[in-house]
Design an enzyme around this catalytic site. Structure first.
Site, mmCIF file in Angstrom:
data_model
loop_
_atom_site.group_PDB
_atom_site.id
_atom_site.type_symbol
_atom_site.label_atom_id
_atom_site.label_comp_id
_atom_site.label_asym_id
_atom_site.label_seq_id
_atom_site.Cartn_x
_atom_site.Cartn_y
_atom_site.Cartn_z
ATOM 1 N N ALA A 156 4.796 -2.118 -23.736
ATOM 2 C CA ALA A 156 5.238 -2.978 -24.792
ATOM 3 C C ALA A 156 3.713 -3.570 -25.175
ATOM 4 O O ALA A 156 2.803 -3.674 -24.854
ATOM 5 C CB ALA A 156 5.999 -4.123 -24.037
ATOM 6 N N LYS A 157 3.941 -4.460 -26.213
ATOM 7 C CA LYS A 157 2.745 -5.231 -26.873
ATOM 8 C C LYS A 157 3.387 -6.340 -27.635
ATOM 9 O O LYS A 157 4.308 -6.070 -28.124
ATOM 10 C CB LYS A 157 1.994 -4.383 -27.740
ATOM 11 N N GLY A 158 2.738 -7.409 -27.897
ATOM 12 C CA GLY A 158 3.209 -8.432 -28.548
ATOM 13 C C GLY A 158 2.072 -9.261 -29.334
ATOM 14 O O GLY A 158 0.769 -9.200 -28.735
ATOM 15 N N VAL A 165 6.995 -5.771 -29.390
ATOM 16 C CA VAL A 165 7.512 -4.319 -29.412
ATOM 17 C C VAL A 165 7.808 -3.699 -28.213
ATOM 18 O O VAL A 165 6.660 -3.713 -27.042
ATOM 19 C CB VAL A 165 6.418 -3.314 -30.318
#
Ligand code: NAD
Length: 434
Positions: free
Chosen positions: A123-125, A78
């Protein structure tokens, strides 16, 4: 030499739905966001923009297991907001990864980068998998296929990942190699948290714990408390907790309680932090460390100390235990250790909370330094890294404190006000592209 070991003592989340026990993670983040947005009188149009993630990607990751079978994992990335610069945020490998949590963490990264004023978005994933049950080869194949799956958003100018729960320098090296193979040349600025030998920054490994020490030091000074002899309890004795404890100890604090996933121990005479770290180096956990009285993780949180440093899990300080917390300062090393409901109780008790987006921003700050060094091709000494980190952490703490005193709000709300204002200002200047 870089530590290329795969994760051996991962964050253990006994309850996969920990967040849901009190609140949905995205809504928890949003409740803080809304309060700050109201206080800064955020324009309704910008409010709508900032409530929505820019991009959400879900990919299937087919992987050939060592057994010869094919397994399909799910990967998420995201990009919450990139108005201020490339998206920045870690990648976690965990069975509890889900879109709501990744969205919340990506938003958190946006506010965290803005509160320390570094030119990154958030962001992050994550990949839904259990790294403990996977071989190194399987983890490498998951990492490479996930990287290939999200490659269109990745780039030193667009999205720069980092390690997070259950990922490390090793995983970042695979990610960097995969990206570099795709574009046809080495791009070390594609990720941070890399081994130093391939462009990682000196001081990165200690940066989050160092940042915690610096803001705790500022908070003690603000409250007129002497750092020499100040008592500290630390939950989580991994990268963040153990280094923060070590540095606070060097400042003269007395670390009276520590814990990890195996439980905790208390010693009012002071725990020898270096000795406890040595025990972990040999035995992986604190289990069997006997230089104190055994306590549970729950008991650690309610110790009568000057500073409580939660540095393990999210949602450990809740409406159920907030009233029993006796610390004068909570320095949030972990992401999201306090629920929104608990905030109110801590405020009523007059506990000074240094919120996660400020307290643990030392890590992303040195990640930014890593990216700057990679792009400039010129590397700094550890002393320079630490000095620049200190300058940013102290300045950011003072900016948040100033706003908190000016508006008579707690430090969390003030931190959100600072960061939302910074992101909103850039949106206003850039305008809405049509
Ligand atoms: P780590 O894996 O190095 O250490 C985690 C520690 O927490 C270990 O001591 C582990 O035993 C302990 N732990 C795990 N489950 C637990 C449980 N159920 N109860 C008590 N302790 C438990 O991780 P880390 O990098 O130190 O990260 C800790 C927290 O800090 C996480 O919330 C992470 O998101 C946050 N954080 C880390 C960084 C960073 O640079 N490492 C940056 C920002 C925020």
């Amino acid at each position: 030499m870089a530590d290329l070991r795969l994760p051996t003592t991962p964050i253990v989340r006994p309850d996969k739905d920990r967040f849901l026990a009190e609140e949905n993670p995205f809504e928890a983040m949003m409740s803080r966001f809304d309060r700050a947005a109201e206080l800064i009188d955020l324009e309704p149009g910008i409010y709508k923009v900032l409530r929505s993630p820019e991009k959400q990607i879900i990919v299937s990751i087919p992987v050939l297991l060592d057994s010869g079978e094919v397994e399909v994992f799910t990967g998420i990335r995201v990009l919450y907001n990139t108005a201020r610069g490339p998206a920045k945020g870690g990648i976690r490998f965990d069975m509890a990864v889900n879109l709501d949590e990744v969205k919340a963490l990506a938003a958190w990264m946006t506010w965290k980068c803005a509160v320390v004023n570094i030119p990154f978005g958030g962001a992050k994933g994550g990949v839904i998998c259990d790294p403990l049950k996977m071989s190194a080869g399987e983890l490498e194949r998951v990492t490479r296929r996930y990287t290939a799956g999200i490659i269109k958003v990745l780039g030193p100018d667009s999205d720069v990942p980092a390690p997070d729960v259950n990922t490390n320098e090793r995983v970042m090296a695979w990610l960097m190699d995969t990206y570099s193979m795709h574009v046809g040349h080495t791009v070390n600025a594609i990720t941070t948290g890399k081994p130093v030998e391939m462009g990682g920054s000196l001081g990165r490994r200690e940066a989050t714990g160092r940042g915690c020490m610096l803001v705790a030091r500022e908070a003690l000074a603000h409250l007129g408390m002497n750092i020499k002899g100040a008592t500290v309890a630390v939950q989580g004795f991994g990268n963040v907790g153990s280094i923060a404890a070590q540095l606070l100890r060097q400042q003269g604090c007395k670390i009276t309680a520590i814990s990890d996933r195996t439980g905790g121990l208390v010693n009012t005479k002071g725990i020898d932090v270096d000795d406890a770290i040595e025990h972990i180096r040999k035995h992986k956990t604190l289990e069997g460390y006997t230089k104190g009285d055994v306590i549970s993780n729950e008991e650690l949180l309610t110790q009568g100390v000057d500073v409580l440093l939660p540095a393990a899990l999210e949602n450990v300080i809740t409406t159920k235990n907030a009233a029993s917390i006796k610390a004068k300062i909570i320095c949030e090393g972990a992401n999201g250790p306090t629920t929104a409901g608990a905030d109110t109780i801590l405020d009523e008790k007059g506990i000074f909370v240094i919120p996660d987006i400020l307290a643990n921003a030392g890590g992303v700050t040195v990640s930014y330094f890593e990216w700057v060094q990679n792009r400039g091709g010129y590397y700094w000494s550890e002393k320079t890294v630490n000095e620049r980190l200190e300058e940013i952490m102290v300045r950011s703490f003072q900016e948040v404190l100033h706003l908190s005193l000016q508006h008579k709000v707690n430090m969390r709300t003030a931190a959100y006000m600072v960061s939302i204002n910074r992101v909103a200002t850039v949106h206003k200047l850039r305008g809405i592209y049509a």
